[in-house]
Design a protein around this motif. Structure first.
Motif, mmCIF file in Angstrom:
data_model
loop_
_atom_site.group_PDB
_atom_site.id
_atom_site.type_symbol
_atom_site.label_atom_id
_atom_site.label_comp_id
_atom_site.label_asym_id
_atom_site.label_seq_id
_atom_site.Cartn_x
_atom_site.Cartn_y
_atom_site.Cartn_z
ATOM 1 N N THR A 212 0.608 -1.244 -0.152
ATOM 2 C CA THR A 212 0.146 0.059 -0.082
ATOM 3 C C THR A 212 1.008 1.133 0.225
ATOM 4 O OG1 THR A 212 -1.720 -1.635 1.055
ATOM 5 C CG2 THR A 212 -2.036 1.183 0.681
ATOM 6 N N LEU A 213 2.401 1.218 0.812
ATOM 7 C CA LEU A 213 3.305 2.426 1.250
ATOM 8 C C LEU A 213 3.789 2.625 -0.447
ATOM 9 C CD1 LEU A 213 3.036 2.711 4.411
ATOM 10 C CD2 LEU A 213 2.254 3.674 3.791
ATOM 11 N N ASP A 214 3.618 1.715 -1.215
ATOM 12 C CA ASP A 214 4.499 1.809 -2.723
ATOM 13 C C ASP A 214 3.508 3.099 -3.242
ATOM 14 O OD1 ASP A 214 5.921 0.272 -1.069
ATOM 15 O OD2 ASP A 214 5.179 -1.173 -3.352
ATOM 16 N N TYR A 215 2.220 3.311 -3.295
ATOM 17 C CA TYR A 215 1.506 4.184 -3.614
ATOM 18 C C TYR A 215 0.491 5.157 -3.213
ATOM 19 C CZ TYR A 215 2.986 0.882 -7.356
ATOM 20 O OH TYR A 215 3.919 0.155 -8.699
ATOM 21 N N PHE A 216 0.822 4.357 -2.228
ATOM 22 C CA PHE A 216 0.019 5.975 -0.872
ATOM 23 C C PHE A 216 1.028 6.120 -0.141
ATOM 24 C CE2 PHE A 216 -3.724 3.562 -3.009
ATOM 25 C CZ PHE A 216 -4.606 3.939 -2.972
ATOM 26 N N ASP A 217 0.298 7.734 1.360
ATOM 27 C CA ASP A 217 0.866 8.098 1.650
ATOM 28 C C ASP A 217 0.146 8.338 2.963
ATOM 29 O OD1 ASP A 217 3.149 9.191 1.038
ATOM 30 O OD2 ASP A 217 2.781 10.826 -0.326
ATOM 31 N N LEU A 218 0.474 7.503 3.855
ATOM 32 C CA LEU A 218 -0.566 8.010 5.416
ATOM 33 C C LEU A 218 -0.081 9.130 5.498
ATOM 34 C CD1 LEU A 218 -0.207 4.921 7.836
ATOM 35 C CD2 LEU A 218 -0.721 7.195 8.027
ATOM 36 N N VAL A 219 -2.075 9.768 5.745
ATOM 37 C CA VAL A 219 -1.692 11.573 6.202
ATOM 38 C C VAL A 219 -2.253 11.421 7.702
ATOM 39 C CG1 VAL A 219 -2.063 11.723 3.762
ATOM 40 C CG2 VAL A 219 -4.321 11.669 4.393
ATOM 41 N N ASP A 220 -3.203 10.158 7.848
ATOM 42 C CA ASP A 220 -4.119 11.027 9.108
ATOM 43 C C ASP A 220 -4.618 9.240 9.578
ATOM 44 O OD1 ASP A 220 -4.681 12.110 11.666
ATOM 45 O OD2 ASP A 220 -6.742 13.036 10.313
ATOM 46 N N VAL A 221 -4.684 10.089 10.809
ATOM 47 C CA VAL A 221 -5.461 8.129 11.948
ATOM 48 C C VAL A 221 -6.366 8.808 12.351
ATOM 49 C CG1 VAL A 221 -5.076 6.327 12.900
ATOM 50 C CG2 VAL A 221 -3.597 6.672 11.320
ATOM 51 N N LEU B 185 -5.364 7.470 4.285
ATOM 52 C CA LEU B 185 -4.703 7.528 2.673
ATOM 53 C C LEU B 185 -4.760 8.008 1.598
ATOM 54 C CD1 LEU B 185 -4.603 3.764 2.429
ATOM 55 C CD2 LEU B 185 -2.707 4.952 3.550
ATOM 56 N N GLU B 186 -3.398 8.722 1.170
ATOM 57 C CA GLU B 186 -3.599 10.459 -0.237
ATOM 58 C C GLU B 186 -3.094 9.398 -1.257
ATOM 59 O OE1 GLU B 186 -2.879 14.185 0.622
ATOM 60 O OE2 GLU B 186 -5.172 14.123 1.175
ATOM 61 N N GLU B 187 -3.466 8.692 -2.151
ATOM 62 C CA GLU B 187 -2.444 8.336 -3.708
ATOM 63 C C GLU B 187 -0.956 9.206 -4.307
ATOM 64 O OE1 GLU B 187 -2.757 6.002 -7.965
ATOM 65 O OE2 GLU B 187 -4.486 7.137 -7.139
ATOM 66 N N LYS B 188 0.015 8.868 -4.229
ATOM 67 C CA LYS B 188 0.545 9.729 -4.172
ATOM 68 C C LYS B 188 0.959 10.460 -5.811
ATOM 69 C CE LYS B 188 3.824 7.388 -1.612
ATOM 70 N NZ LYS B 188 5.629 6.313 -1.495
ATOM 71 N N ASN B 189 1.510 10.978 -6.451
ATOM 72 C CA ASN B 189 1.770 12.181 -7.623
ATOM 73 C C ASN B 189 2.908 10.775 -8.373
ATOM 74 O OD1 ASN B 189 1.486 13.347 -9.640
ATOM 75 N ND2 ASN B 189 1.845 15.261 -8.041
ATOM 76 N N LEU B 190 2.634 9.667 -8.630
ATOM 77 C CA LEU B 190 3.228 8.874 -9.408
ATOM 78 C C LEU B 190 2.191 8.529 -10.393
ATOM 79 C CD1 LEU B 190 4.981 6.997 -6.537
ATOM 80 C CD2 LEU B 190 5.427 8.637 -7.705
ATOM 81 N N VAL B 191 2.494 9.128 -11.535
ATOM 82 C CA VAL B 191 1.272 8.582 -12.878
ATOM 83 C C VAL B 191 2.108 7.399 -13.324
ATOM 84 C CG1 VAL B 191 1.726 9.301 -15.422
ATOM 85 C CG2 VAL B 191 2.543 11.333 -14.190
ATOM 86 N N PRO B 192 0.933 6.815 -13.355
ATOM 87 C CA PRO B 192 1.044 5.286 -13.486
ATOM 88 C C PRO B 192 2.069 4.886 -15.191
ATOM 89 C CG PRO B 192 -1.416 6.568 -13.765
ATOM 90 C CD PRO B 192 -0.634 6.900 -14.110
ATOM 91 N N GLU B 193 2.277 3.794 -14.799
ATOM 92 C CA GLU B 193 3.550 3.768 -15.289
ATOM 93 C C GLU B 193 3.685 3.666 -17.070
ATOM 94 O OE1 GLU B 193 4.600 0.062 -14.091
ATOM 95 O OE2 GLU B 193 5.508 0.982 -12.081
ATOM 96 N N LYS B 194 1.768 3.643 -17.456
ATOM 97 C CA LYS B 194 1.468 3.528 -18.773
ATOM 98 C C LYS B 194 1.716 4.414 -19.489
ATOM 99 C CE LYS B 194 -2.677 2.159 -21.644
ATOM 100 N NZ LYS B 194 -3.954 1.168 -21.918
ATOM 101 N N ARG C 1 -7.910 8.228 -0.600
ATOM 102 C CA ARG C 1 -8.154 9.237 -2.261
ATOM 103 C C ARG C 1 -6.924 9.301 -2.986
ATOM 104 N NH1 ARG C 1 -7.172 14.949 0.349
ATOM 105 N NH2 ARG C 1 -8.255 15.782 -1.712
ATOM 106 N N ARG C 2 -8.143 8.761 -4.085
ATOM 107 C CA ARG C 2 -6.712 7.896 -5.586
ATOM 108 C C ARG C 2 -7.195 8.887 -6.470
ATOM 109 N NH1 ARG C 2 -10.508 4.169 -9.054
ATOM 110 N NH2 ARG C 2 -9.260 4.639 -9.908
ATOM 111 N N ARG C 3 -5.974 9.399 -6.747
ATOM 112 C CA ARG C 3 -5.528 10.448 -7.782
ATOM 113 C C ARG C 3 -5.746 10.333 -9.223
ATOM 114 N NH1 ARG C 3 -1.757 15.048 -6.467
ATOM 115 N NH2 ARG C 3 -0.708 13.465 -4.593
ATOM 116 N N ARG C 4 -6.215 11.653 -9.884
ATOM 117 C CA ARG C 4 -6.438 11.608 -11.164
ATOM 118 C C ARG C 4 -5.210 12.561 -11.958
ATOM 119 N NH1 ARG C 4 -11.998 13.978 -10.781
ATOM 120 N NH2 ARG C 4 -11.663 16.040 -9.581
ATOM 121 N N TRP C 5 -4.711 12.314 -13.013
ATOM 122 C CA TRP C 5 -4.328 13.277 -14.441
ATOM 123 C C TRP C 5 -4.643 13.511 -15.274
ATOM 124 C CZ3 TRP C 5 -2.961 8.495 -11.292
ATOM 125 C CH2 TRP C 5 -1.600 8.611 -10.371
ATOM 126 N N ILE C 6 -4.584 14.593 -15.804
ATOM 127 C CA ILE C 6 -5.097 14.225 -17.493
ATOM 128 C C ILE C 6 -3.676 14.475 -18.250
ATOM 129 C CG2 ILE C 6 -4.794 17.029 -17.320
ATOM 130 C CD1 ILE C 6 -7.254 17.433 -18.762
#
Length: 113
Positions: A14-23, A34-43, A75-80
């Motif tokens: 999980t923590l490969d792609y998400f930051d633990l921001v609060d509990v 959890l918030e998704e890190k700003n890492l664009v999908p490999e594709k 919280r999943r991130r989205r990109w354009i």
């Protein structure tokens, strides 16, 4: 609040792609944010992208802890894609289909019944 110990409660990877921001803890439950890190999908790594924030959070239930329900607020991130104005996101398989449970927890419950 120290968040480091809570990382042990999360599904593997999980923590490969998400930051633990609060509990948030109460007498009956623990909610891990959890918030998704700003890492664009490999594709799409070679393409010009821009982060466009997050989708609405999804709350899923995971294994209970010491008599408390455990929820993951994700919280999943989205990109354009700037070239085509197409929104993209990473495809996650953390949630068991048709449920609000993590796959591991759903499999565990299925074995009990």
């Amino acid at each position: 609040m120290e968040l480091n110990g809570y990382r042990l409660l999360l599904p593997e990877g999980t923590l490969d792609y998400f930051d633990l921001v609060d509990v948030q803890e109460s007498m009956s439950e623990v909610v891990i944010y959890l918030e998704e890190k700003n890492l664009v999908p490999e594709k799409y790594v070679g393409e010009e992208t821009e982060s466009k924030g997050f989708y609405d959070p999804v709350v899923v239930q995971d294994f209970p802890l010491r008599g408390k329900k455990v929820f993951l607020n994700i919280r999943r991130r989205r990109w354009i894609l700037k070239k085509s104005n197409e929104y993209i996101c990473r495809n996650w398989r953390m949630i068991a289909e048709g449920t609000r449970l993590t796959q591991d927890f759903a499999s565990f419950l299925k074995e009990l019944y």
